[in-house]
Design a protein around this motif. Structure first.
Motif, PDB file in Angstrom:
ATOM      1  N   VAL A   3      38.816  18.247  12.629  1.00  0.00           N
ATOM      2  CA  VAL A   3      39.618  18.782  11.896  1.00  0.00           C
ATOM      3  C   VAL A   3      40.862  19.571  12.000  1.00  0.00           C
ATOM      4  O   VAL A   3      41.696  18.862  13.008  1.00  0.00           O
ATOM      5  N   LEU A   4      41.602  19.861  10.873  1.00  0.00           N
ATOM      6  CA  LEU A   4      42.827  19.423  10.877  1.00  0.00           C
ATOM      7  C   LEU A   4      43.499  21.167  10.473  1.00  0.00           C
ATOM      8  O   LEU A   4      42.787  22.281   9.745  1.00  0.00           O
ATOM      9  N   HIS A   5      44.481  21.656  11.062  1.00  0.00           N
ATOM     10  CA  HIS A   5      45.039  22.727  11.398  1.00  0.00           C
ATOM     11  C   HIS A   5      46.177  22.776  10.398  1.00  0.00           C
ATOM     12  O   HIS A   5      46.679  22.212  11.262  1.00  0.00           O
ATOM     13  N   LEU A   6      47.149  24.547   9.495  1.00  0.00           N
ATOM     14  CA  LEU A   6      47.834  23.953   8.928  1.00  0.00           C
ATOM     15  C   LEU A   6      48.323  25.753  10.050  1.00  0.00           C
ATOM     16  O   LEU A   6      47.740  26.432   9.569  1.00  0.00           O
ATOM     17  N   ILE A   7      49.693  25.523  10.056  1.00  0.00           N
ATOM     18  CA  ILE A   7      50.152  26.958  10.372  1.00  0.00           C
ATOM     19  C   ILE A   7      51.973  27.297   9.936  1.00  0.00           C
ATOM     20  O   ILE A   7      51.733  25.607   9.218  1.00  0.00           O
ATOM     21  N   SER A   8      52.729  28.062   9.322  1.00  0.00           N
ATOM     22  CA  SER A   8      53.457  28.018   9.208  1.00  0.00           C
ATOM     23  C   SER A   8      54.682  27.188  10.310  1.00  0.00           C
ATOM     24  O   SER A   8      55.320  26.401   9.437  1.00  0.00           O
ATOM     25  N   MET A  23      43.611  24.921  20.519  1.00  0.00           N
ATOM     26  CA  MET A  23      43.613  23.533  20.452  1.00  0.00           C
ATOM     27  C   MET A  23      43.207  23.069  21.859  1.00  0.00           C
ATOM     28  O   MET A  23      43.049  22.126  21.838  1.00  0.00           O
ATOM     29  N   ARG A  24      43.921  23.343  22.965  1.00  0.00           N
ATOM     30  CA  ARG A  24      43.905  22.659  24.439  1.00  0.00           C
ATOM     31  C   ARG A  24      42.438  22.870  24.744  1.00  0.00           C
ATOM     32  O   ARG A  24      42.269  21.976  24.613  1.00  0.00           O
ATOM     33  N   GLN A  25      41.940  23.567  23.924  1.00  0.00           N
ATOM     34  CA  GLN A  25      40.319  23.976  24.622  1.00  0.00           C
ATOM     35  C   GLN A  25      39.351  22.614  23.349  1.00  0.00           C
ATOM     36  O   GLN A  25      38.548  21.720  23.541  1.00  0.00           O
ATOM     37  N   LEU A  26      39.674  22.881  21.800  1.00  0.00           N
ATOM     38  CA  LEU A  26      38.892  22.684  20.889  1.00  0.00           C
ATOM     39  C   LEU A  26      39.634  20.696  21.251  1.00  0.00           C
ATOM     40  O   LEU A  26      37.966  20.013  21.073  1.00  0.00           O
ATOM     41  N   ASN A  27      40.878  20.125  21.555  1.00  0.00           N
ATOM     42  CA  ASN A  27      41.071  19.268  21.609  1.00  0.00           C
ATOM     43  C   ASN A  27      39.658  18.267  22.897  1.00  0.00           C
ATOM     44  O   ASN A  27      39.661  17.237  22.989  1.00  0.00           O
ATOM     45  N   LYS A  28      39.145  19.413  24.075  1.00  0.00           N
ATOM     46  CA  LYS A  28      38.249  18.392  24.773  1.00  0.00           C
ATOM     47  C   LYS A  28      36.757  18.240  24.480  1.00  0.00           C
ATOM     48  O   LYS A  28      35.951  17.520  24.743  1.00  0.00           O
ATOM     49  N   LEU A  29      36.980  18.747  22.995  1.00  0.00           N
ATOM     50  CA  LEU A  29      35.443  18.949  22.418  1.00  0.00           C
ATOM     51  C   LEU A  29      35.616  18.493  20.875  1.00  0.00           C
ATOM     52  O   LEU A  29      34.121  17.521  20.619  1.00  0.00           O
ATOM     53  N   ILE A  30      36.350  18.251  20.238  1.00  0.00           N
ATOM     54  CA  ILE A  30      36.444  17.559  19.554  1.00  0.00           C
ATOM     55  C   ILE A  30      38.332  16.381  18.443  1.00  0.00           C
ATOM     56  O   ILE A  30      38.520  16.530  19.499  1.00  0.00           O
ATOM     57  N   ASP A  31      37.954  16.019  17.379  1.00  0.00           N
ATOM     58  CA  ASP A  31      39.379  15.473  17.183  1.00  0.00           C
ATOM     59  C   ASP A  31      40.221  16.351  16.587  1.00  0.00           C
ATOM     60  O   ASP A  31      39.325  16.534  15.263  1.00  0.00           O
ATOM     61  N   ALA A  32      41.223  16.939  17.160  1.00  0.00           N
ATOM     62  CA  ALA A  32      41.831  18.091  15.563  1.00  0.00           C
ATOM     63  C   ALA A  32      43.217  17.773  16.346  1.00  0.00           C
ATOM     64  O   ALA A  32      43.925  17.499  17.205  1.00  0.00           O
ATOM     65  N   LYS A  33      43.844  18.140  14.820  1.00  0.00           N
ATOM     66  CA  LYS A  33      45.530  18.518  15.524  1.00  0.00           C
ATOM     67  C   LYS A  33      45.651  18.720  14.344  1.00  0.00           C
ATOM     68  O   LYS A  33      45.447  20.244  13.073  1.00  0.00           O
ATOM     69  N   VAL A  34      47.144  19.257  14.116  1.00  0.00           N
ATOM     70  CA  VAL A  34      48.519  21.410  14.475  1.00  0.00           C
ATOM     71  C   VAL A  34      49.081  20.540  13.096  1.00  0.00           C
ATOM     72  O   VAL A  34      49.937  19.320  13.361  1.00  0.00           O
ATOM     73  N   ILE A  35      49.220  20.930  11.882  1.00  0.00           N
ATOM     74  CA  ILE A  35      50.488  20.619  11.121  1.00  0.00           C
ATOM     75  C   ILE A  35      51.177  22.114  10.391  1.00  0.00           C
ATOM     76  O   ILE A  35      50.308  22.763   9.993  1.00  0.00           O
ATOM     77  N   CYS A  36      52.423  21.786  10.933  1.00  0.00           N
ATOM     78  CA  CYS A  36      53.233  22.292  10.797  1.00  0.00           C
ATOM     79  C   CYS A  36      54.238  22.428  10.114  1.00  0.00           C
ATOM     80  O   CYS A  36      54.464  21.460   9.427  1.00  0.00           O
ATOM     81  N   PHE A  37      54.525  23.790   8.833  1.00  0.00           N
ATOM     82  CA  PHE A  37      56.029  23.377   7.940  1.00  0.00           C
ATOM     83  C   PHE A  37      57.120  23.813   8.565  1.00  0.00           C
ATOM     84  O   PHE A  37      58.272  23.754   7.862  1.00  0.00           O
ATOM     85  N   ILE A  38      57.384  24.473   9.491  1.00  0.00           N
ATOM     86  CA  ILE A  38      59.039  24.819  10.204  1.00  0.00           C
ATOM     87  C   ILE A  38      58.808  24.057  11.369  1.00  0.00           C
ATOM     88  O   ILE A  38      58.161  24.242  12.369  1.00  0.00           O
ATOM     89  N   ASP A  80      36.920  16.564   8.163  1.00  0.00           N
ATOM     90  CA  ASP A  80      35.700  17.112   8.261  1.00  0.00           C
ATOM     91  C   ASP A  80      35.942  18.037   7.225  1.00  0.00           C
ATOM     92  O   ASP A  80      35.283  19.027   6.176  1.00  0.00           O
ATOM     93  N   ILE A  81      36.677  18.852   7.893  1.00  0.00           N
ATOM     94  CA  ILE A  81      37.529  20.444   7.665  1.00  0.00           C
ATOM     95  C   ILE A  81      38.818  20.718   7.648  1.00  0.00           C
ATOM     96  O   ILE A  81      39.398  20.582   8.341  1.00  0.00           O
ATOM     97  N   ILE A  82      39.115  21.724   7.157  1.00  0.00           N
ATOM     98  CA  ILE A  82      41.156  22.400   6.744  1.00  0.00           C
ATOM     99  C   ILE A  82      40.321  23.588   7.119  1.00  0.00           C
ATOM    100  O   ILE A  82      40.148  24.214   6.750  1.00  0.00           O
ATOM    101  N   HIS A  83      41.964  24.173   8.275  1.00  0.00           N
ATOM    102  CA  HIS A  83      41.836  25.059   8.949  1.00  0.00           C
ATOM    103  C   HIS A  83      42.606  26.074   8.963  1.00  0.00           C
ATOM    104  O   HIS A  83      43.713  25.309   9.504  1.00  0.00           O
ATOM    105  N   CYS A  84      43.056  26.850   7.900  1.00  0.00           N
ATOM    106  CA  CYS A  84      44.190  27.138   7.446  1.00  0.00           C
ATOM    107  C   CYS A  84      44.874  28.725   9.056  1.00  0.00           C
ATOM    108  O   CYS A  84      43.480  29.384   8.940  1.00  0.00           O
ATOM    109  N   HIS A  85      46.164  28.855   8.611  1.00  0.00           N
ATOM    110  CA  HIS A  85      46.480  30.377   9.625  1.00  0.00           C
ATOM    111  C   HIS A  85      47.353  31.058   9.241  1.00  0.00           C
ATOM    112  O   HIS A  85      48.374  30.205   9.025  1.00  0.00           O
TER     113      HIS A  85
END
Length: 373
Positions: A3-8, A23-38, A80-85
């Protein structure tokens, strides 16, 4: 699952705490990454927390060069999923959606119609854009049942909306300085005084005016209490003028932006929130880790945590009389401050840990993927 998370990336307060805790907990359960723009303090704190995060720097909000980079990233890594905030990520997702064949979900952290309430230009420009962008998503996560209802009332499909209440990381160590050292930083004498605090950006949606009016009423009868305001914002000048007009400057202190919030919570006795709109705010969860009971307006999902008279008090929006009455009562029954603070921590430990929050997210991701298949 990936899962890819997008946030400012310019996020502060609850949104920042939410992502880092999740994200601290998600990474214990799945493969998750954050991309930010600032690249700002959010990025630095996320790196310090060991979170897989990368900056796709935008020169300005309208810089869409990040779209092609995101497409390359998504296709190469097989998310698999793109998750925005948040509004910026939602805006980018609007252009990204039709160029990738991945389910897209966004978390509704706040009432998006009030996000830019204090800024005329942003309210006129960004609020409509974000409203349009939100309609493009496949799924939504509301931070409270009241926010889910808000979305349904505004025409969003109920079957596309999930509810997950915020949770806080109860395992990580918290850092703070002593009460006296914190107060000395601002040249405040808190000896033999009950300290009431509010930590929130100073804008209209947080309604600091109710906090100030309650402080004024309490101070008419006693002086063994002081009030701390942590935060900055567009309504700051007006609120400071109000304090001056009421002649309570010797008992109300403006601290500005406080980046070590746990030092603030450690210094106060009573945590207050007077917002006219909230989802499920982290200032209550964070305060609970130091056993600080809360008096809050009854908005969003706060009543799921605060049980009136057990671990805090709930008041109506704008009811400064009720807030003053609760403070007066606690001043005469100081043992209740400690007892309710302990009860609040117990409530959070049982129901609102970040581990629970991450597990609920994984269930949602799995449902989405199964539905797509």
């Amino acid at each position: 699952m990936k899962v890819l998370h997008l946030i400012s990336g310019g996020d502060t307060g609850g949104a920042k705490t939410h992502i880092i805790s999740l994200m601290r907990q998600l990474n214990k359960l799945i493969d998750a990454k954050v991309i930010c723009f600032i690249e700002d303090t959010f990025y630095q704190e996320a790196v310090g927390a060991g979170i897989n995060i990368e900056v796709f720097q935008q020169k300005k909000r309208t810089d869409m060069s990040v779209i092609s980079r995101l497409i390359t990233e998504i296709n190469r890594e097989g998310y698999d999923i793109i998750h925005c905030h948040g509004a910026r990520a939602n805006f980018i997702a609007m252009f990204l959606k039709y160029r990738i064949k991945k389910p897209m979900i966004t978390t509704i952290h706040s009432d998006y119609k009030l996000d830019f309430k204090d800024n005329f230009y942003k309210r006129i420009v960004y609020t409509p854009i974000n409203s349009i962008a939100l309609k493009r998503f496949d799924y939504y996560i509301a931070i409270s049942d009241t926010f889910k209802k808000m979305l349904v009332d505004r025409g969003f499909k109920e079957e596309k909306i999930f509810t997950v209440y915020n949770g806080i990381d109860l395992e990580s160590k918290i850092h703070y300085i002593g009460k006296e050292d914190f107060l000395n930083r601002y040249d405040i004498n808190g000896e033999d005084k009950i300290i009431v605090g509010i930590i929130a950006r100073i804008d209209l949606v947080k309604d600091h005016e109710t906090f100030i009016k309650a402080a004024y009423k309490v101070l008419q009868n006693r002086e063994d209490i002081i009030f701390l305001i942590a935060g900055t914002g567009n309504d700051e000048k007006r609120i400071k003028s109000l304090v001056k007009e009421m002649d309570i400057e010797n008992h109300v202190y403006f601290l500005g932006f406080v980046d070590d919030q746990y030092s603030f919570f450690n210094a106060i006795d009573i945590n207050v929130l007077t917002s006219i709109s909230e989802s499920f705010p982290y200032v209550i969860l964070e305060g609970s880790r130091l056993k600080k009971m809360t008096i809050s307006t009854n908005v969003g999902g706060i009543s799921r945590l605060i049980k009136d008279g057990y671990n805090g008090y709930l008041i109506d929006v704008g009811d400064s009389d009720a807030l003053a009455e609760k403070l007066d009562y606690l001043m005469e029954n100081k043992d209740m401050i400690k007892t309710m603070g302990e009860n609040l921590l117990n409530s959070v430990e049982k129901n609102f840990s970040s581990r629970n929050m991450a597990e609920e997210h994984c269930k949602i991701y799995d449902k989405i993927i199964q539905h797509r298949r």
